[in-house]
Enzyme design. Structure first.
Site, mmCIF file in Angstrom:
data_model
loop_
_atom_site.group_PDB
_atom_site.id
_atom_site.type_symbol
_atom_site.label_atom_id
_atom_site.label_comp_id
_atom_site.label_asym_id
_atom_site.label_seq_id
_atom_site.Cartn_x
_atom_site.Cartn_y
_atom_site.Cartn_z
ATOM 1 N N ASN A 1 0.801 -1.224 0.000
ATOM 2 C CA ASN A 1 0.000 0.000 0.000
ATOM 3 C C ASN A 1 0.839 1.282 0.000
ATOM 4 O OD1 ASN A 1 -2.355 1.841 0.810
ATOM 5 N ND2 ASN A 1 -1.010 1.965 2.598
ATOM 6 N N LEU B 1 -10.340 8.979 -6.644
ATOM 7 C CA LEU B 1 -10.190 10.065 -5.672
ATOM 8 C C LEU B 1 -10.611 9.655 -4.260
ATOM 9 C CD1 LEU B 1 -11.368 12.768 -8.152
ATOM 10 C CD2 LEU B 1 -9.242 12.961 -6.835
ATOM 11 N N LYS C 1 2.410 4.603 -11.099
ATOM 12 C CA LYS C 1 1.244 3.742 -10.889
ATOM 13 C C LYS C 1 0.998 2.832 -12.107
ATOM 14 C CE LYS C 1 0.064 4.627 -6.659
ATOM 15 N NZ LYS C 1 -0.001 3.549 -5.635
ATOM 16 N N TYR D 1 3.891 10.606 -11.398
ATOM 17 C CA TYR D 1 3.029 9.839 -10.493
ATOM 18 C C TYR D 1 2.276 8.776 -11.291
ATOM 19 C CZ TYR D 1 -0.614 8.410 -7.317
ATOM 20 O OH TYR D 1 -1.458 7.631 -6.548
HETATM 21 C C1 8X3 Z 1 -4.936 8.704 -6.495
HETATM 22 C C2 8X3 Z 1 -5.887 9.042 -7.586
HETATM 23 O O1 8X3 Z 1 -6.589 10.785 -9.337
HETATM 24 O O2 8X3 Z 1 -5.629 11.608 -7.287
HETATM 25 O O3 8X3 Z 1 -3.989 7.779 -6.875
HETATM 26 O O4 8X3 Z 1 -4.238 10.534 -8.906
HETATM 27 S S1 8X3 Z 1 -5.550 10.546 -8.286
#
Ligand code: 8X3
Length: 253
Positions: free
Chosen positions: A85, A183, A155, A151
Site C-alpha cells: 500500500n 479520488l 502507478k 506519479y
Molecule cells: C490517487 C488518484 O486521481 O488523485 O492515486 O491521482 S488521483
C-alpha cells in the site's frame, strides 16, 4: 487458522483503515511504516482484537526492508497476505517544471519500495506454496492526466508489476491482484501539495470522495474470497468520478 497480513504504509489513509478492517476479520497484523509513534498507538489499539507486531522502516531503504522482515518474530514469519500500500504523490507540475527530488521519491516509494518488500516476502510464500499479494495501484495507473506524468508512470508501473507478478508466480500457488482507487480523501493531496491544506482540501470539495474505509472494506472483501477466487484487478471510483479527468463537481466549489 488465523491469517497473517503485512501492510505497508499502515500509519495513515488506506493502510491504516485496512489494518482496522482486517483486524475485524480476525487477521493478525504486521504493520509497517515510518512513524514509530503512530505504529505504537496502532499496536496498542489493535492488539485488543488480534495479534499485532510493527516494523519501522522506509520502503526506500532496501537494507532495512530485508533486515526488518527477516527479523520478524517466528509467530509472524508465515505471511499469508501482503498489502503493498505504501505510496505517495509528490507535486503536480508539468513535466518541464518537475522537481527531480519529487520524481525520485515517487519512483523510489511507489515502484522500488513495492519491489523490495515483495522480494523480501515472496520466497517464504513460495516455500509454503500459498500467499496473496494485493498491490494498491490507482486510476492514475490506468489513465494519465495532465501534470500527473511521473506519479501516473509510477502507478502504471504498479499495474505492470501486478500483471507480471501474477504471471511469474502463477505456478507457485501465490495469487496476485490489484485494487486501484480513484479520488480518495486521505493525506494524499496534502503530501502532493507539500502541506498546502487549502489546495489539498479543494481536491475533495464539491463531490463525495471515497474514504479510506471504503477501500479498506474492498480490500477486506478481496482477502476474504476463497482461495480459488482471485480478484485480479479492481478499479474503484467515487460515483461522481468517471475517469481521471471527468468529475461531476458542484458548480460553486
Ligand atoms: C490517487 C488518484 O486521481 O488523485 O492515486 O491521482 S488521483
Amino acid at each position: 487458522m488465523t491469517k497473517i497480513a503485512l501492510i505497508t504504509g499502515a500509519t495513515s489513509g488506506i493502510g491504516k483503515a485496512t489494518a482496522f478492517a482486517l483486524a475485524k476479520n480476525n487477521i493478525s497484523l504486521i504493520l509497517c511504516g515510518r512513524n514509530t509513534e503512530v505504529l505504537k498507538e496502532l499496536e496498542i489499539e489493535l492488539s485488543k482484537q488480534v495479534a499485532v507486531t510493527t516494523l519501522n522502516f522506509d520502503v526506500r531503504d532496501k537494507t532495512e526492508v530485508f533486515k526488518k522482515i527477516e527479523g520478524l518474530p517466528e509467530t509472524f514469519k508465515n505471511i499469508d497476505v501482503l498489502v503493498n500500500n505504501a505510496g505517495n504523490a509528490h507535486g503536480l507540475d508539468p513535466i518541464q517544471d518537475g522537481n527531480l527530488e519529487d520524481w525520485d521519491s515517487m519512483i523510489d516509494i511507489n515502484v522500488k519500495g513495492l519491489l523490495y518488500v515483495s522480494k523480501a516476502i515472496i520466497p517464504g510464500m513460495i516455500e509454503r506454496k500459498s500467499g496473496h499479494i494485493i498491490n494498491i495501484g490507482s486510476t492514475a495507473g490506468k489513465e494519465v492526466y495532465p501534470n500527473g506524468n511521473v506519479y501516473c508512470a509510477s502507478k502504471f508501473a504498479v499495474d505492470a508489476l501486478n500483471q507480471g507478478m501474477r504471471m511469474d508466480l502463477n505456478k507457485t500457488g501465490i495469487k496476485v491482484g490489484a485494487v486501484n482507487p480513484g479520488l480518495t480523501q486521505t493525506a494524499f493531496s496534502k503530501v502532493r501539495f507539500k502541506g498546502n491544506e487549502e489546495k489539498a482540501e479543494k481536491v475533495y470539495q464539491g463531490f463525495e470522495a471515497l474514504q479510506p474505509e471504503d477501500i479498506a472494506d474492498i480490500i477486506s472483501f478481496v482477502v476474504s474470497r476463497p482461495y480459488h477466487v482471485n480478484i485480479a484487478d479492481l478499479t474503484v471510483m467515487p460515483s461522481a468520478q468517471a475517469s481521471s479527468t471527468i468529475l461531476n463537481k458542484n458548480k460553486d466549489s
